[in-house]
Design a protein around this motif. Structure first.
Motif, short mmCIF file in Angstrom:
data_model
loop_
_atom_site.label_atom_id
_atom_site.label_comp_id
_atom_site.label_asym_id
_atom_site.label_seq_id
_atom_site.Cartn_x
_atom_site.Cartn_y
_atom_site.Cartn_z
N ILE A 67 52.15 -35.60 -78.48
CA ILE A 67 51.29 -34.51 -78.95
C ILE A 67 49.98 -34.57 -78.18
CG2 ILE A 67 50.19 -33.42 -80.93
CD1 ILE A 67 52.17 -35.06 -82.67
N THR A 68 49.87 -33.79 -77.14
CA THR A 68 48.64 -33.78 -76.33
C THR A 68 48.23 -32.33 -76.10
OG1 THR A 68 50.00 -33.94 -74.33
CG2 THR A 68 49.09 -35.98 -75.20
N PRO A 69 47.68 -31.66 -77.14
CA PRO A 69 47.37 -30.24 -77.01
C PRO A 69 46.35 -29.92 -75.94
CG PRO A 69 46.42 -31.16 -79.01
CD PRO A 69 47.33 -32.20 -78.45
N LEU A 70 45.56 -30.91 -75.51
CA LEU A 70 44.58 -30.67 -74.46
C LEU A 70 45.00 -31.31 -73.14
CD1 LEU A 70 41.23 -31.21 -76.38
CD2 LEU A 70 42.58 -29.14 -76.13
N GLY A 71 46.21 -31.84 -73.09
CA GLY A 71 46.68 -32.50 -71.88
C GLY A 71 46.45 -34.00 -71.92
N ALA A 72 47.18 -34.73 -71.08
CA ALA A 72 47.12 -36.19 -71.09
C ALA A 72 45.73 -36.72 -70.76
CB ALA A 72 48.15 -36.75 -70.12
N ARG A 73 44.97 -36.00 -69.92
CA ARG A 73 43.65 -36.48 -69.53
C ARG A 73 42.71 -36.60 -70.72
NH1 ARG A 73 42.44 -36.57 -64.13
NH2 ARG A 73 44.00 -35.68 -62.74
N ALA A 74 42.94 -35.79 -71.77
CA ALA A 74 42.07 -35.81 -72.95
C ALA A 74 42.63 -36.67 -74.07
CB ALA A 74 41.84 -34.38 -73.45
N ALA A 75 43.76 -37.33 -73.84
CA ALA A 75 44.42 -38.08 -74.91
C ALA A 75 43.57 -39.27 -75.36
CB ALA A 75 45.79 -38.56 -74.45
N GLY A 76 43.71 -39.61 -76.61
CA GLY A 76 43.01 -40.76 -77.18
C GLY A 76 43.50 -40.99 -78.59
N ALA A 77 43.21 -42.16 -79.13
CA ALA A 77 43.68 -42.51 -80.47
C ALA A 77 42.49 -42.84 -81.37
CB ALA A 77 44.63 -43.70 -80.40
N MET A 78 42.75 -42.89 -82.67
CA MET A 78 41.73 -43.19 -83.66
C MET A 78 42.14 -44.43 -84.43
SD MET A 78 40.50 -40.91 -86.90
CE MET A 78 41.72 -41.58 -88.03
N LEU A 79 41.24 -45.40 -84.49
CA LEU A 79 41.46 -46.61 -85.30
C LEU A 79 40.57 -46.55 -86.53
CD1 LEU A 79 41.38 -49.47 -82.61
CD2 LEU A 79 43.34 -48.14 -83.40
N GLU A 80 41.08 -47.04 -87.64
CA GLU A 80 40.27 -47.20 -88.85
C GLU A 80 40.05 -48.69 -89.06
OE1 GLU A 80 42.11 -45.14 -92.07
OE2 GLU A 80 41.51 -43.17 -91.32
N ALA A 81 38.80 -49.10 -89.17
CA ALA A 81 38.47 -50.51 -89.24
C ALA A 81 37.26 -50.70 -90.16
CB ALA A 81 38.18 -51.06 -87.85
N ARG A 82 36.84 -51.96 -90.29
CA ARG A 82 35.64 -52.29 -91.05
C ARG A 82 34.75 -53.21 -90.22
NH1 ARG A 82 35.47 -50.44 -96.02
NH2 ARG A 82 37.41 -49.66 -96.93
N ILE A 83 33.46 -53.13 -90.45
CA ILE A 83 32.55 -54.03 -89.75
C ILE A 83 32.79 -55.45 -90.26
CG2 ILE A 83 30.14 -54.65 -89.37
CD1 ILE A 83 29.43 -51.69 -89.58
N ALA A 84 33.19 -56.33 -89.33
CA ALA A 84 33.49 -57.71 -89.70
C ALA A 84 32.30 -58.63 -89.47
CB ALA A 84 34.70 -58.21 -88.91
N ALA A 85 31.47 -58.31 -88.47
CA ALA A 85 30.30 -59.16 -88.18
C ALA A 85 29.34 -58.41 -87.26
CB ALA A 85 30.75 -60.47 -87.51
N GLN A 86 28.06 -58.76 -87.36
CA GLN A 86 27.03 -58.27 -86.46
C GLN A 86 26.52 -59.47 -85.66
OE1 GLN A 86 26.59 -55.21 -86.00
NE2 GLN A 86 26.45 -53.99 -87.86
N HIS A 87 26.75 -59.47 -84.33
CA HIS A 87 26.39 -60.61 -83.51
C HIS A 87 24.99 -60.46 -82.91
CE1 HIS A 87 30.39 -62.41 -83.78
NE2 HIS A 87 30.89 -61.19 -83.65
N ASP B 259 23.84 -60.89 -80.03
CA ASP B 259 23.71 -60.36 -78.66
C ASP B 259 23.92 -58.85 -78.59
OD1 ASP B 259 26.39 -60.33 -79.20
OD2 ASP B 259 27.02 -61.34 -77.36
N GLY B 260 23.85 -58.16 -79.74
CA GLY B 260 23.97 -56.71 -79.74
C GLY B 260 25.39 -56.19 -79.81
N ILE B 261 26.33 -57.04 -80.19
CA ILE B 261 27.73 -56.65 -80.30
C ILE B 261 28.13 -56.61 -81.77
CG2 ILE B 261 30.12 -57.37 -79.84
CD1 ILE B 261 28.75 -56.27 -77.39
N THR B 262 28.86 -55.56 -82.15
CA THR B 262 29.43 -55.45 -83.49
C THR B 262 30.92 -55.78 -83.41
OG1 THR B 262 27.84 -53.78 -84.22
CG2 THR B 262 29.91 -53.90 -85.42
N GLU B 263 31.38 -56.60 -84.32
CA GLU B 263 32.79 -56.95 -84.40
C GLU B 263 33.45 -56.15 -85.51
OE1 GLU B 263 35.60 -60.88 -85.33
OE2 GLU B 263 33.52 -61.13 -84.65
N LEU B 264 34.49 -55.41 -85.16
CA LEU B 264 35.23 -54.61 -86.12
C LEU B 264 36.57 -55.28 -86.41
CD1 LEU B 264 34.66 -51.04 -84.60
CD2 LEU B 264 33.29 -52.21 -86.34
N GLY B 265 37.05 -55.12 -87.63
CA GLY B 265 38.33 -55.72 -88.00
C GLY B 265 39.20 -54.73 -88.74
N ALA B 266 40.50 -54.81 -88.46
CA ALA B 266 41.51 -54.05 -89.19
C ALA B 266 42.74 -54.95 -89.28
CB ALA B 266 41.85 -52.75 -88.46
#
Length: 361
Positions: A225-245, A247-254
């Motif tokens: 299912i790529t209604p805008l073509g393969a170049r615009a394809a992408g997926a969606m993840l649902e996660a939760r914030i697991a940690a704030q590091h 060095d400016g990095i957020t760790e997400l977990g699912a």
């Protein structure tokens, strides 16, 4: 309350034949320009009349060709948010909001205060539209639609006329509308990141027909299912914030999945959605070492879709979450990819832009 659409309509050389259901939340009509998105919402609004079919909102028929029902727009209890806000230039923000309440037989002061607070427009009430930014005008348009006490809100590419900064400003208010507005929303878009951020469900359109419909994560993560073509394809993840590091990095977990992204605000445990473009995901058959990419995720190939050209889309199952990777057919052959193959998805943290992450969910 849900919206059910089953209509046929001929508009010049274009033929619309669409059937879908929009449940509570934000249902996004998603597809290329000319796929029928605006034609559908204009039919739902009563601005055009289909040739045949039925449109119902809950138990109420808005249009039924067999029963000869075609309610006029003002009797459908629908709020319509256009690409341009279409505010009355000679009225203040307060008066424009009051115009929405006029359709509902008056504005309750408690409802007015709630909408003003939700949209953050209290400081704008005495201004006229000419003194507002594009994002501010759209917030007022949302408020006017809400204060008309609609049973359904239609939004026709409401961010299309805004630059990236104004889009980033207004998107959180559509999230609030989704989560706290209390009415279903039918939202038109052709921007994948916008769809991933807002959609509860997605209706994909192609040439006036529904090519797929379902939950946002399922539709966006399906390589067929790529209604805008393969170049615009992408997926969606649902996660939760697991940690704030530090060095400016957020760790997400699912589940067991861990994803490192640039810092996003939020407390540990906050739910977020992450849109990941297929072109940003690489695949390795062995765990790579001494590379700059922070995310190396064990995955299994769920689906391999070879395009007509040199490209391929690979659906990856990462501990129950779906990712898409856009690679070449040559790479797929060289790696020996096949359904069920155990691989690693490789993703740079900086590939995930802050505007591609939203929460809470």
């Amino acid at each position: 309350m849900s919206l059910t659409v089953d209509i046929r309509q001929t508009l010049g050389a274009f033929h619309l034949d669409a059937r879908f259901e929009a449940p509570q939340g934000v249902t996004v009509l998603f597809g290329r320009s000319g796929s029928g998105k605006t034609s559908i919402i204009n039919a739902v609004a009563g601005l055009t009349r289909p040739d045949a079919g039925r449109i119902t909102l809950g138990a109420r028929a808005l249009y039924d060709s067999d029963a000869r029902i075609a309610l006029p727009p003002h009797r459908r209890r629908i709020g319509y948010i256009f690409q341009d806000a279409r505010l009355f230039p000679h009225l203040s923000v307060r008066q424009n909001l009051g115009y929405g309440g006029w359709f509902a037989g008056g504005t309750d002061s408690a409802d007015f205060a709630r909408v003003v607070e939700m949209l953050g427009i209290g400081a704008l009430l005495e201004r006229r539209p000419g003194k507002l930014s594009g994002g501010e005008r759209q917030r007022v348009a949302i408020g006017r639609a809400l204060l008309s006490k609609p049973a359904l809100i239609l939004a026709d590419e409401p961010l299309a006329a805004l630059d990236e900064a104004r889009k980033a400003e207004i998107l959180p208010y559509f999230e609030r509308l989704r989560d706290h507005g209390g009415v279903p929303v039918l939202y038109v878009s052709h921007a994948p990141a916008e769809v991933a951020r807002l959609a509860t469900s997605v209706v994909a359109l192609d040439g006036g027909r529904v090519s797929a419909q379902g939950p946002a994560a399922q539709i966006l993560g399906d390589p067929s299912i790529t209604p805008l073509g393969a170049r615009a394809a992408g997926a969606m993840l649902e996660a939760r914030i697991a940690a704030q590091h530090a060095d400016g990095i957020t760790e997400l977990g699912a589940g067991r999945l861990r994803l490192l992204v640039p810092r996003i605000s939020g407390a540990v445990g906050t739910g977020v959605r992450v849109h990941i473009q297929a072109q940003d995901v690489m695949i390795a058959t062995r765990r790579p070492e001494e590379i700059s990419a922070l995310n190396v995720l064990p995955a299994q190939v769920s689906t391999l879709r070879l395009g007509n050209g040199p490209g391929a889309l690979v659906q990856l199952d990462v501990d129950g979450q779906l990712l898409l990777a856009r690679i070449t057919r040559r790479s797929a052959k060289a790696l020996g990819l096949h359904e069920g193959a155990q691989v690693f998805a490789v993703l740079k943290a900086v590939s995930v832009a802050p505007q591609s992450i939203t929460g809470p969910i």
